[in-house]
Design an enzyme around this catalytic site. Structure first.
Site, short mmCIF file in Angstrom:
data_model
loop_
_atom_site.label_atom_id
_atom_site.label_comp_id
_atom_site.label_asym_id
_atom_site.label_seq_id
_atom_site.Cartn_x
_atom_site.Cartn_y
_atom_site.Cartn_z
N LYS A 188 0.86 -1.20 0.00
CA LYS A 188 0.00 0.00 0.00
C LYS A 188 0.89 1.25 0.00
O LYS A 188 2.10 1.16 0.26
CB LYS A 188 -0.90 -0.02 1.23
CG LYS A 188 -0.16 0.04 2.56
CD LYS A 188 -1.07 -0.26 3.74
CE LYS A 188 -0.30 -0.27 5.05
NZ LYS A 188 -1.13 -0.79 6.17
N ARG A 208 -10.65 0.28 15.87
CA ARG A 208 -10.61 1.20 14.74
C ARG A 208 -11.58 0.71 13.68
O ARG A 208 -12.37 1.46 13.15
CB ARG A 208 -9.17 1.22 14.21
CG ARG A 208 -8.77 2.37 13.38
CD ARG A 208 -7.30 2.28 12.99
NE ARG A 208 -6.94 1.02 12.34
CZ ARG A 208 -5.81 0.79 11.70
NH1 ARG A 208 -4.89 1.74 11.62
NH2 ARG A 208 -5.57 -0.38 11.14
N TYR A 266 18.20 28.71 8.55
CA TYR A 266 17.00 29.40 9.03
C TYR A 266 16.94 29.38 10.55
O TYR A 266 17.23 28.37 11.20
CB TYR A 266 15.74 28.69 8.51
CG TYR A 266 15.40 29.01 7.07
CD1 TYR A 266 15.06 30.30 6.68
CD2 TYR A 266 15.41 28.00 6.11
CE1 TYR A 266 14.73 30.58 5.36
CE2 TYR A 266 15.08 28.27 4.79
CZ TYR A 266 14.74 29.57 4.42
OH TYR A 266 14.41 29.84 3.12
N MET A 323 13.91 23.64 2.68
CA MET A 323 13.01 22.97 1.73
C MET A 323 13.79 22.09 0.74
O MET A 323 13.41 20.95 0.48
CB MET A 323 12.17 24.01 0.98
CG MET A 323 11.12 23.36 0.10
SD MET A 323 10.17 24.55 -0.86
CE MET A 323 9.13 25.28 0.37
C1 LIG Z 1 -0.35 -1.80 6.81
C2 LIG Z 1 -0.91 -3.06 7.33
C3 LIG Z 1 -0.08 -4.16 7.57
C4 LIG Z 1 1.42 -4.09 7.45
O1 LIG Z 1 1.95 -3.52 8.64
P1 LIG Z 1 3.53 -3.52 8.88
O2 LIG Z 1 3.66 -3.08 10.29
O3 LIG Z 1 4.08 -2.51 7.93
O4 LIG Z 1 4.01 -4.88 8.62
C5 LIG Z 1 -0.66 -5.35 7.97
N1 LIG Z 1 -2.00 -5.45 8.13
C6 LIG Z 1 -2.83 -4.40 7.93
C7 LIG Z 1 -4.30 -4.58 8.14
C8 LIG Z 1 -2.32 -3.18 7.54
O5 LIG Z 1 -3.14 -2.13 7.36
#
Ligand SMILES: *Cc1c(COP(=O)(O)O)cnc(C)c1O
Length: 352
Positions: free
Chosen positions: A33, A129, A250, A298
């Site tokens: 992702k 969640r 800065y 930046m």
């Molecule tokens: C992003 C995600 C993972 C991967 O998590 P990592 O800590 O990066 O291994 C696994 N399961 C779900 C449901 C996620 O959203």
């Protein structure tokens, strides 16, 4: 050309996948992702295609991009749909949606499926969640089972604190999950990266690894079992000697205490380098560790040059082989996940 480069070592990605799969046993989803945590999802998916049991992404759009690039492996949508109209595309592209609430469940059951669908049914085992509460989980499972288009149901849940080895919450979540799943047949998935590395009770039919796949320890340290996939480098393109008591950058937040050689680097917060990681954050100049001095701007930042080192043209590693990205994250008061996802504007080069 601006010398900021993100080297992506796809051989390390494959190595990490194999290593994690061997640790977990059974099948393993490569979580790609958010553009593969900033590494480039399409390139990473193709590098893993012959190894990976499946991929996981956050949304339909990310999955479609992979399918259209020729990826045929299973793809899980970890959050499921955001609108029931997406089920038509899930059907067409043969994706595996998560279902984590009643409206997603009803939309799926009412969709006129043309192909059988595998559903990842999410339980809220304590993170609070998303997902069905343990006491409602069997009812959701049964509703899916009664839908003739549902081929398989993978029971899954996500940990809130698996990156904190001393935290008892993970054990409680495993227990809640097992109780809520009692009597429900089918595959299961619990372990994210920290759990694959550290929680054998969570090893089930499928692991789901993101951060560790990219060679980064989720515990804020180094892990000898993994190899860092991304190496972010730039070059010194300016050099000067400052007298003692001279301010830099800065806000004039840093003053030299002695005569200091300062290198100017093409990398700043617009590239995703965290501005909070200013004076003291580690860098490596031609493989030798040094530090950022002054605020990160930046497009540029300044580093301390050792008198013995060359200046102009030297390579500076922001993270990779000598500097662990977890050190940069700590200097910035954040986590490696956030820093990786933010990398942009660099030239990406892929090594097989
Ligand atoms: C992003 C995600 C993972 C991967 O998590 P990592 O800590 O990066 O291994 C696994 N399961 C779900 C449901 C996620 O959203």
């Amino acid at each position: 050309m601006r010398p900021l480069q993100a080297e992506i070592r796809l051989d390390y990605l494959r190595y990490n996948y194999q290593t994690l799969k061997n640790i977990h046993g059974n099948k393993l989803l490569a979580v790609i992702k958010a553009n593969a945590y900033g590494h480039g999802a399409v390139r990473c998916a193709h590098a893993l295609a012959d190894l990976a049991d499946g991929f996981a992404v956050a949304a339909l759009e990310e999955a479609v991009e992979l399918r259209e690039s020729g990826i045929g492996n299973p793809i899980v949508l970890l959050e499921g749909v955001f609108d029931v109209a997406e089920y038509a595309h899930i059907d067409k592209y043969k994706l595996w949606p998560a279902v984590g609430n009643q409206w997603q469940l009803e939309g799926l059951v009412h969709h006129e499926w043309r192909n059988p669908v595998t559903v990842w049914l999410k339980m809220d085992s304590g993170m609070h969640r998303a997902g069905f509460f343990p006491h409602n989980y069997a009812a959701a499972y049964t509703a899916l089972r009664q839908c003739k288009h549902v081929a398989d149901i993978v029971k899954f849940s996500h940990f809130a604190c698996a990156d904190e080895p001393e935290n008892g919450m993970t054990e409680m979540q495993v227990e809640a999950f097992d109780l809520g799943c009692e009597g429900l047949v089918g595959e299961e998935s619990l372990a994210n990266s920290p759990a694959v590395l550290n929680v054998p009770e969570a090893y089930r039919d499928w692991g789901r690894v993101g951060l560790a796949l990219y060679g980064v320890s989720p515990f804020g340290s180094t892990d000898e079992r993994l190899k860092p996939v991304m190496r972010l480098t730039s070059r010194v393109f300016g050099e000067r000697v400052l007298q003692p008591h001279s301010p830099i950058g800065y806000g004039a937040t840093f003053y030299t205490s002695k005569s200091t050689r300062v290198g100017l680097i093409a990398c700043g917060y617009a590239d995703g380098y965290p501005r909070r990681a200013s004076t003291g954050s580690p860098v490596a100049i031609e493989g030798k560790r040094s530090r950022v001095i002054g605020r990160v701007s930046m497009d540029m930042m300044t580093v301390e040059l050792d008198a013995a080192q060359e200046g102009l043209g030297c390579e500076v590693e922001l993270w990779g082989d000598t500097v662990n990205i977890n050190e940069v994250a700590e200097a910035a008061g954040t986590i490696a996940y956030e820093i990786l996802c933010n990398v942009k504007r660099a030239k990406f080069t892929y090594y097989e």
